[in-house]
Design a protein around this motif. Sequence first.
Motif, PDB file in Angstrom:
ATOM      1  N   ASP A 271       9.118  -9.693   8.335  1.00 63.50           N
ATOM      2  CA  ASP A 271       9.834  -8.699   7.337  1.00 63.50           C
ATOM      3  C   ASP A 271       8.652  -7.804   7.177  1.00 63.50           C
ATOM      4  O   ASP A 271       7.386  -8.663   6.748  1.00 63.50           O
ATOM      5  CB  ASP A 271      10.527  -8.805   6.333  1.00 63.50           C
ATOM      6  N   ILE A 272       9.045  -6.130   6.207  1.00 62.35           N
ATOM      7  CA  ILE A 272       7.633  -5.758   5.904  1.00 62.35           C
ATOM      8  C   ILE A 272       8.720  -4.888   4.807  1.00 62.35           C
ATOM      9  O   ILE A 272       9.263  -3.981   4.946  1.00 62.35           O
ATOM     10  CB  ILE A 272       6.755  -4.516   6.878  1.00 62.35           C
ATOM     11  N   ASP A 273       8.027  -4.693   3.535  1.00 65.33           N
ATOM     12  CA  ASP A 273       8.363  -3.469   2.697  1.00 65.33           C
ATOM     13  C   ASP A 273       7.203  -2.448   2.149  1.00 65.33           C
ATOM     14  O   ASP A 273       6.508  -3.353   2.177  1.00 65.33           O
ATOM     15  CB  ASP A 273       9.145  -4.893   1.668  1.00 65.33           C
ATOM     16  N   TRP A 274       7.838  -1.347   2.099  1.00 62.01           N
ATOM     17  CA  TRP A 274       7.070  -0.465   1.619  1.00 62.01           C
ATOM     18  C   TRP A 274       6.411  -0.039   0.397  1.00 62.01           C
ATOM     19  O   TRP A 274       7.820   0.188   0.298  1.00 62.01           O
ATOM     20  CB  TRP A 274       6.600   0.311   2.797  1.00 62.01           C
ATOM     21  N   LEU A 275       5.482  -0.492  -0.742  1.00 60.90           N
ATOM     22  CA  LEU A 275       5.797  -0.358  -1.622  1.00 60.90           C
ATOM     23  C   LEU A 275       4.898   1.269  -2.318  1.00 60.90           C
ATOM     24  O   LEU A 275       3.995   1.421  -1.487  1.00 60.90           O
ATOM     25  CB  LEU A 275       5.239  -1.356  -2.680  1.00 60.90           C
ATOM     26  N   ASP A 276       5.224   1.710  -3.611  1.00 64.13           N
ATOM     27  CA  ASP A 276       4.085   2.379  -4.801  1.00 64.13           C
ATOM     28  C   ASP A 276       3.094   1.800  -4.696  1.00 64.13           C
ATOM     29  O   ASP A 276       3.166  -0.052  -4.578  1.00 64.13           O
ATOM     30  CB  ASP A 276       4.741   3.165  -5.432  1.00 64.13           C
ATOM     31  N   SER A 277       1.758   2.209  -5.339  1.00 67.69           N
ATOM     32  CA  SER A 277       1.097   0.993  -5.590  1.00 67.69           C
ATOM     33  C   SER A 277       0.623  -0.029  -6.719  1.00 67.69           C
ATOM     34  O   SER A 277       0.799  -0.329  -7.026  1.00 67.69           O
ATOM     35  CB  SER A 277      -0.190   2.465  -5.943  1.00 67.69           C
ATOM     36  N   ASP A 278       2.251   1.008  -7.404  1.00 65.53           N
ATOM     37  CA  ASP A 278       2.385   0.561  -9.352  1.00 65.53           C
ATOM     38  C   ASP A 278       3.386  -1.207  -8.309  1.00 65.53           C
ATOM     39  O   ASP A 278       4.621  -1.546  -9.605  1.00 65.53           O
ATOM     40  CB  ASP A 278       2.894   0.916  -9.816  1.00 65.53           C
ATOM     41  N   TYR A 279       3.887  -0.990  -6.766  1.00 65.73           N
ATOM     42  CA  TYR A 279       4.883  -1.950  -7.192  1.00 65.73           C
ATOM     43  C   TYR A 279       6.720  -1.929  -6.926  1.00 65.73           C
ATOM     44  O   TYR A 279       7.226  -2.396  -5.838  1.00 65.73           O
ATOM     45  CB  TYR A 279       4.634  -3.416  -7.241  1.00 65.73           C
ATOM     46  N   ASP A 281       9.937   0.866  -5.106  1.00 64.26           N
ATOM     47  CA  ASP A 281       9.848   0.712  -3.699  1.00 64.26           C
ATOM     48  C   ASP A 281       9.004   2.466  -3.347  1.00 64.26           C
ATOM     49  O   ASP A 281       8.258   2.999  -4.218  1.00 64.26           O
ATOM     50  CB  ASP A 281      11.371   1.489  -3.116  1.00 64.26           C
ATOM     51  N   ALA A 282       8.605   2.108  -2.118  1.00 63.83           N
ATOM     52  CA  ALA A 282       8.224   3.895  -1.648  1.00 63.83           C
ATOM     53  C   ALA A 282       8.196   4.627  -2.223  1.00 63.83           C
ATOM     54  O   ALA A 282      10.020   4.994  -1.486  1.00 63.83           O
ATOM     55  CB  ALA A 282       7.418   3.103   0.197  1.00 63.83           C
ATOM     56  N   THR A 283       7.691   5.778  -2.310  1.00 65.19           N
ATOM     57  CA  THR A 283       8.383   7.141  -2.412  1.00 65.19           C
ATOM     58  C   THR A 283       7.967   8.091  -1.695  1.00 65.19           C
ATOM     59  O   THR A 283       6.598   8.173  -0.780  1.00 65.19           O
ATOM     60  CB  THR A 283       7.502   8.183  -3.673  1.00 65.19           C
ATOM     61  N   SER A 293      -1.436   9.932  -1.718  1.00 70.44           N
ATOM     62  CA  SER A 293      -0.584   9.133  -2.664  1.00 70.44           C
ATOM     63  C   SER A 293      -0.814   7.693  -1.712  1.00 70.44           C
ATOM     64  O   SER A 293      -1.502   7.542  -1.066  1.00 70.44           O
ATOM     65  CB  SER A 293       0.884   9.114  -1.741  1.00 70.44           C
ATOM     66  N   SER A 294      -1.036   6.582  -2.974  1.00 72.87           N
ATOM     67  CA  SER A 294      -1.526   4.994  -2.527  1.00 72.87           C
ATOM     68  C   SER A 294      -0.187   4.523  -2.349  1.00 72.87           C
ATOM     69  O   SER A 294       1.224   4.252  -3.105  1.00 72.87           O
ATOM     70  CB  SER A 294      -2.498   4.689  -3.607  1.00 72.87           C
ATOM     71  N   TYR A 295      -0.385   3.856  -1.077  1.00 73.42           N
ATOM     72  CA  TYR A 295       0.957   2.320  -1.107  1.00 73.42           C
ATOM     73  C   TYR A 295       0.768   1.676  -0.052  1.00 73.42           C
ATOM     74  O   TYR A 295      -0.816   0.842  -0.315  1.00 73.42           O
ATOM     75  CB  TYR A 295       1.397   3.548   0.417  1.00 73.42           C
ATOM     76  N   ILE A 296       1.258   0.613  -0.766  1.00 78.54           N
ATOM     77  CA  ILE A 296       1.466  -0.926  -0.394  1.00 78.54           C
ATOM     78  C   ILE A 296       2.504  -1.445   0.642  1.00 78.54           C
ATOM     79  O   ILE A 296       3.904  -0.732   0.890  1.00 78.54           O
ATOM     80  CB  ILE A 296       1.377  -2.020  -1.238  1.00 78.54           C
ATOM     81  N   ALA A 297       1.171  -2.298   1.505  1.00 77.13           N
ATOM     82  CA  ALA A 297       2.853  -3.146   2.502  1.00 77.13           C
ATOM     83  C   ALA A 297       2.581  -4.427   2.449  1.00 77.13           C
ATOM     84  O   ALA A 297       2.091  -5.494   2.260  1.00 77.13           O
ATOM     85  CB  ALA A 297       2.447  -3.311   4.417  1.00 77.13           C
TER      86      ALA A 297
END
Length: 823
Positions: A271-279, A281-283, A293-297
Motif C-alpha cells: 500500500d501507499i498513502d499520501w499525507l501532508d507534512s503533518d501526517y 491525509d494529503a490536501t 506544499s510538502s507531502y509524505i508517502a
Amino acid sequence: MVTFPADIAADDVCIAGLVPPAAEETPQTLANLVSANTSAQYTITSLTWEYSGGSPMDTDEFQYGGSWYQARIVLTSQPGYKFPTGGLTPDVSGDGTAASGTVSGGDSSGNKLTFVVTFSAEIGYIYIDGLTPPAAGETPSAKEDVTASDYCDVTSLTWEDSDGSSATLDDGKFASGGSSYRAMIVLTSQAGYKFPPDCNLVPGFSEDGISGSRAVAGGNASGNTYTFTVTFSDEITVAEVSGLVAPATGEAPVGIDALTGGNSAQYDVEDIDWLDSDYDDATLTDGKFNANSSYIALISLRAKEGYKFLDGLTPTVDAGTTSAGWITESGSGNLLLFIVTFDDTGAAPTSYTITATAGGGGSISPSGAVSVAAGGNQTFTITPNSNYSISSVTVDGVSQGAVASYAFTNVSAAHTISTSFTYTGGSSGGSSGGGTTTTKYEAPVSGDGSGKLSVTKDGESALAALPDAQGALISGGKSLVVTMPEIDGVTTYALSLPVSGLSSGSADGSLTLATGAGSVTLPANMLTGTVGTTARVTVGAVDPSDLTGNVRAAVGDRPVISLSLSIDGKQTDWNNSDAPVAVSIPYTPTVAELQNPEGIVIWYIDGNGSLNCVQSGHYDPETGTVTFQTTHFSLYAVGYNSVSFTDVADTAWYYNAVSYLASRGITSGTDDATFSPDATLTRGQFITLLLRAYGVEAIDNAENNFSDAGDTYYTGYLAAAKSLGITGGVGDNRFAPDQAITRQEMFTLLYNALKALDKLPQGDSGKALSDFNDVDSVADWAEEAMTLLVETGTISGSGGKLNPTGTTTRAEMAQVLYNLLAK
C-alpha cells in the motif's frame, strides 16, 4: 472383649468428582463428591469452597480459575475405623492437589479427617528468550541458552533440518541459515501450574522464531509438558521500490499500481498513502498536488511466507528520502512500513520542457530540450531523409502514427516526443511468377568518407562490410560514420572491417557505427597489437525482460545494449585502456527522470550479473541519448539512481554536481540524509574520491604505502596514488591524510592523476593564470597544474581570485570533478 478400630490407609482414601475451579462456573457441592474406592470405611461429610488464603468464598460463581481457590473437605470414619493420628494425604481424582489431611476430634469409632485441596494455575502465555535464529557459521543455541517465561522451564531443545531429520552441521556450526533448520522445544510446567488441556498456545519469541505444530505431551497435574516446533524465516536485508515519483505541482500522486518491489519472490508492495507534512491525509486540488506544499508517502511492504524484514531496514526508492522502516507485524509474512519525505512542490512552473528526439533517418524540429511557457503551444515538424519515410511518432509513450507534425496545446506538464524512420531505398528483380520482391538495404558512409554499403538482413541481424580503402582512411587519421538503416525485425547490427583500419599508432582517426540500438565511435588505435585480418563490431538491443533478479528490477524497461567484437570469426574479449570507445544510447527520459537528469546513469552488467556504474555515463538532452566511454565490451543498460540530501537544495550552485557524483557512488553523504557541502575536505577524502571517480581500484595490503596510511577507508587509495606516481606525500613518507586540503594541493593532485591516467582535459577557455589577482600566492610546485586547469576551463576562480592557499569544501570538490566527468 475389647476391640479397636482399624486405621484407614491412605490408599483407601480417594475422592472422585471434584472439578477444578473455572471462571464463571458454579462451585461443586457435597452431592458431587463420591468415594472412589470404599465407602465402608468413611463418608464425605463436608465440602467448603474458600479463597486461596483460607477465607470463605463469598460469590455464587468462580470469578477466576486455578490457584485462586481451594476446597476444604471433611471425611468422617465409619464404625470400626479411624483415621491415623498423624493424618494422611487423600487422592483426588480431579486436577486438584490434596494437602495432607489432619484428624480433628471424635472418638475411636467416629473421628474426622479435614484436608484442603489446592489447584494448579493454567499457563496462559509462553515467551521464549535466548533462541537465536540459524545463521551460516554460527553455533546453534543450546538448551542452557534458552529460557521460558514464568511458570515453566525449558527441558529439551533439539535442532533439526527443515524436513525433521537431524540437523546438518558443519563442524558443529550451521551450514546455512533461516528456513533450512527448525527447533523442537519441550517445556515442563513448574509446581502449581499446568498447561491447559488441548494446548494451542502460540509462544512469543525475543528473536525470529515462529511457532509451528505443537502438542501437550503427558505429565502430571503439577508438572505436565508442552512440545512445539519453531521454524525460521529467511531475512530480507535489501528492499527496493520502483515507480515512485516525487510530488510536483499539478501532477497526480503515484498510486499503488505504479509501484513494484525489487524482489517479488520475497515481498510485495502492499500500500501507499499520501499525507501532508503533518501526517494528515494529503490536501489535493482536483486530485493533484498543490503548489508550495510538502507531502509524505507512507509505504508498506508485505514479506511473503518464509521471509521477514530486517527491523530498521531502509528501503531504496526512485525519489525522495526514506526513513528506516519499522515492523508492525512479527513472524513470517511480516509488514514493514517506511516514510518517504520530499522537498516542497514549489511554485507552479512558468514553463515546461518538451524533450524531442529523432531516430536515424530523419529529423525533428525543434529538437532536444524545448522550453514552452505554461499554457503555451508548441508544434514539432518531422522530416525524413532521402530514401526514408516516417515510421512512427510517439508522444509520452503513446504512438500517434506516421504524422508529419504534432502540436502540443495549453502545455501544463513536461512531455516527450520521439520519432522513428524506415529506410525506403529501391527494390530490384522478382521471381518469374512475379510474386516475390527482395528489399535492398544500404548504409550511407559520411564524415570523411562517402558512398553506401550494402546491408544484408539475416533474421534479426543486419550485416555490412567496410572495404579496405575506407579502413585505410581511418588508420590515416580520417573519421568515418556508417549509419545502418532501421529494418523491421532487426535488433542487432554488425559491421565488418579490416583490422588494419583500427590498428593505427594514434587515435586521430575514428569509425562511428550508428544504429537504432545505439552508436559506437571506435578510435583508430582500438586494435593496435591485435593479430588478425577481419574485425566485426556488433551492436545489439537486448530485451530487458531477459535480465534476472535485481538487475531486471533496477533496469526496468530502459534500453539495454550488447557490444561485442570478433576477429576472423572468433569472439574476442576486447579490453584496451588506451583506446576508450564512445557509446551513445537513444533514450527518452520519463517526466520524473527529467526532474533530476543527473540521476540517469549507465550500468555495466558483468559476467556475474552484477551492476557496476560507469562513471562517465550521463544524459545529453541535445542529442536525446545517454553517452559514456568504455574500454571493454559487454552488456550496458540505462538506469536511474537519483540520490538526494536534505542539505543540498535543488537551487544550490553545486546541486547538479553533488547529484551526479552521489548517483554514481563516487561520493556519499556524511550520513544517510546529509551531504555537509560546507564541511572542509581532507587530503585523504579527496584522494579517495578522485580515484573512485576515475575507476582506480584501491590496493589492499600494499607493501609500499605512506607511514600514516593507517587502516581505514583511504588506506588502499593512498597506496594506489603512490604506486601511480600521483603523489609523493608531504615528506618523510607521510601523506597527512587527515589534514585539510588546500585548493592548490587539490588541483595539483588532480592534475597529477589525470596526467597519469592520460585524461588531461582539452580546450581553451581564453584565460591564463596571470589573469587572476592572487597569482603570486600560487606555489611553484602547483603552477604547472593550475595553469593547465585554468586554460582548459576546469577551474574558473571567483571574484578574480583562485584562493590557492584556502581550504576546500565538499561542495567545491564535487563541482571540480563534475566539470571533468560530465563533459
